[in-house]
Motif scaffolding. Sequence first.
Motif, PDB file in Angstrom:
ATOM      1  N   PHE A   1       0.816  -1.212   0.000  1.00  0.00           N
ATOM      2  CA  PHE A   1       0.000   0.000   0.000  1.00  0.00           C
ATOM      3  C   PHE A   1       0.855   1.269   0.000  1.00  0.00           C
ATOM      4  CE2 PHE A   1      -3.679  -2.641   1.504  1.00  0.00           C
ATOM      5  CZ  PHE A   1      -4.535  -2.320   0.461  1.00  0.00           C
ATOM      6  N   ASP A   2       2.066   1.198   0.582  1.00  0.00           N
ATOM      7  CA  ASP A   2       2.976   2.352   0.518  1.00  0.00           C
ATOM      8  C   ASP A   2       3.503   2.552  -0.899  1.00  0.00           C
ATOM      9  OD1 ASP A   2       2.668   2.829   3.219  1.00  0.00           O
ATOM     10  OD2 ASP A   2       4.598   1.931   3.789  1.00  0.00           O
ATOM     11  N   GLU A   3       3.861   1.453  -1.551  1.00  0.00           N
ATOM     12  CA  GLU A   3       4.406   1.504  -2.906  1.00  0.00           C
ATOM     13  C   GLU A   3       3.324   1.864  -3.928  1.00  0.00           C
ATOM     14  OE1 GLU A   3       5.660  -1.915  -6.016  1.00  0.00           O
ATOM     15  OE2 GLU A   3       6.807  -1.952  -4.163  1.00  0.00           O
ATOM     16  N   VAL A   4       2.115   1.369  -3.677  1.00  0.00           N
ATOM     17  CA  VAL A   4       1.011   1.559  -4.619  1.00  0.00           C
ATOM     18  C   VAL A   4      -0.218   2.039  -3.839  1.00  0.00           C
ATOM     19  CG1 VAL A   4      -0.293   0.499  -6.511  1.00  0.00           C
ATOM     20  CG2 VAL A   4       1.933  -0.437  -5.889  1.00  0.00           C
ATOM     21  N   PRO A   5      -0.232   3.292  -3.391  1.00  0.00           N
ATOM     22  CA  PRO A   5      -1.384   3.775  -2.630  1.00  0.00           C
ATOM     23  C   PRO A   5      -2.645   3.776  -3.501  1.00  0.00           C
ATOM     24  CG  PRO A   5       0.197   5.551  -3.024  1.00  0.00           C
ATOM     25  CD  PRO A   5       0.790   4.304  -3.577  1.00  0.00           C
TER      26      PRO A   5
END
Length: 191
Positions: A71-75
């Motif tokens: 989720f940090d890499e691909v919010p």
Amino acid sequence: MPRFTPPAADAMRARLLLAARDEFAAAGIAGAKLERITAAASSNKAQVFHYFGSKEGLFDALLAQTVAETFDEVPVDTDDLPAWAGRLHDSYVSRPWAERLTTWHRLERGESGSLEAVVSADAAAVAEVEHAQRAGVLPRNYRPAVLLGLVMHLAAFWSATTPEFGSLVAAVAPARRRQIVVDAVTALVGG
């Protein structure tokens, strides 16, 4: 004689998580061996129990970290869900262990192994979808959690398919696979 200086706690914890990633992705929770994990991390079982409490605790920490990293890499981008699905697909391709860990979690833990960190991350993403639906950005033809789940599964289609089914779609080039994900999510949200 030189004095032994133990590694920093964060560095040791990170080494254990990295070694566990490969072992758990390959063998699951039941098949993973702490001996292999600790050898790969230049550590020992006592460190695993110190930082994580158990082999299962190590798996849980690894899964929670993997979900958070995803989720940090691909919010979540509710303004352009098809593009987000494409980026999520890219993440699964570049980080194949992520899909394998979630599969092992589902198979070996089922509903009894619910992790609060994962539940919280998923709930936050669902809330974003619900907000976008209420604002008219996304259609309301599916409940927010169902819509998000469909998009996430479409993004994971190529990395989660069985080898038998994979052989049926093997002719689809990797670059085209991403576009199929984007097109499918575009159709799903009516764009």
